[in-house]
Design a protein around this motif. Structure first.
Motif, PDB file in Angstrom:
ATOM      1  N   SER A   3       7.376   7.099 -16.878  1.00 35.55           N
ATOM      2  CA  SER A   3       8.361   7.256 -18.097  1.00 35.55           C
ATOM      3  C   SER A   3       9.451   7.825 -17.931  1.00 35.55           C
ATOM      4  O   SER A   3       9.658   7.894 -16.910  1.00 35.55           O
ATOM      5  CB  SER A   3       6.793   8.278 -19.293  1.00 35.55           C
ATOM      6  N   THR A   4       9.763   7.339 -19.305  1.00 34.11           N
ATOM      7  CA  THR A   4      11.584   7.480 -18.838  1.00 34.11           C
ATOM      8  C   THR A   4      12.248   9.512 -18.545  1.00 34.11           C
ATOM      9  O   THR A   4      12.597   9.192 -18.076  1.00 34.11           O
ATOM     10  CB  THR A   4      11.890   7.933 -20.769  1.00 34.11           C
ATOM     11  N   ARG A   5      11.047  10.127 -19.403  1.00 34.75           N
ATOM     12  CA  ARG A   5      11.270  11.385 -18.601  1.00 34.75           C
ATOM     13  C   ARG A   5      11.137  11.500 -17.192  1.00 34.75           C
ATOM     14  O   ARG A   5      12.350  11.782 -16.781  1.00 34.75           O
ATOM     15  CB  ARG A   5      10.417  12.394 -19.289  1.00 34.75           C
ATOM     16  N   ASN A  42      17.591  13.822 -26.080  1.00 31.00           N
ATOM     17  CA  ASN A  42      16.654  14.124 -27.083  1.00 31.00           C
ATOM     18  C   ASN A  42      15.632  14.316 -26.489  1.00 31.00           C
ATOM     19  O   ASN A  42      14.210  15.020 -26.608  1.00 31.00           O
ATOM     20  CB  ASN A  42      16.331  12.498 -27.170  1.00 31.00           C
ATOM     21  N   HIS A  43      15.624  14.253 -24.370  1.00 28.83           N
ATOM     22  CA  HIS A  43      14.408  14.794 -23.589  1.00 28.83           C
ATOM     23  C   HIS A  43      14.556  16.910 -23.082  1.00 28.83           C
ATOM     24  O   HIS A  43      13.794  17.315 -22.937  1.00 28.83           O
ATOM     25  CB  HIS A  43      14.102  13.321 -22.551  1.00 28.83           C
TER      26      HIS A  43
END
Length: 195
Positions: A3-5, A42-43
């Motif tokens: 995931s991006t995270r 955003n994260h």
């Protein structure tokens, strides 16, 4: 698929390990992840939150198997030996794991120490404490836990220098040699009564 995270956390771990908390900005991390800085927010609300989650992410990656050694249904001495062999393997194979820990020792930030010990390492340290007491109820489990941490971290950090020290050899640099001798030292300390 990552995931991006997870990508942000693994990239941040590499940067924090290489340069330390104070030398890295959120913009640096965003750039390394090839995203814009506002997307990073955003994260993660801020750099401190990102750093804490990065430490948790890196240590959690290893924590499950390490805790497996400590919670196994084997005699305490065997669990301790298995734990030391596994932590030596992880530190040998994952220098970033070791380097993040060393950064914390060097930078000496009390809030980050507290987070690392009370959140990230708490379960492992409590389990080690219990194992030491199971082996020798008269021991000093706090001293043994800190000694074990110091021994494994220090010996892997100094490994590149080891061949140049008197008696240094390829054998003394090996993961198996270090694990065996660290276990011997801790086992000898466990035989001594608390003073």
């Amino acid at each position: 698929m990552s995931s991006t995270r997870d990508t942000i956390l693994s990239t941040a771990a590499e940067l924090f390990a290489a340069r330390g908390f104070d030398a890295i900005t959120m913009r640096d991390i965003a750039g390394a992840c090839q995203i814009k800085a506002p997307s990073l927010y955003n994260h993660f609300a801020d750099k401190k939150t990102l750093y804490q989650e990065t430490l948790s992410f890196v240590f959690e990656e290893h924590g499950t198997s390490l805790m497996g050694c400590l919670k196994d249904e084997k005699p305490a001495e065997e669990k301790l030996g298995n734990f030391i062999r596994l932590i030596c393997h992880r530190l040998n194979e994952q220098p970033m794991f070791r380097q993040l820990f060393m950064r914390e020792l060097i930078e000496q930030d009390e809030d980050r120490y507290r987070f690392l010990v009370n959140v990230v390492m708490a379960e492992t340290c409590h389990a080690l404490h219990d194992i030491f007491l199971a082996i020798n109820p008269a021991c000093d489990p706090h001293f043994l836990t800190t000694s074990l941490i110091g021994l494994v971290i220090f010996h892997f950090q100094i490994n590149p220098m080891r061949p140049y020290l008197p008696g240094g050899s390829t054998e003394t640099q090996s993961e198996a040699y270090l694990a065996t001798n660290i276990l011997k030292l801790i086992s000898q300390a466990l035989e001594q009564p608390r003073e």
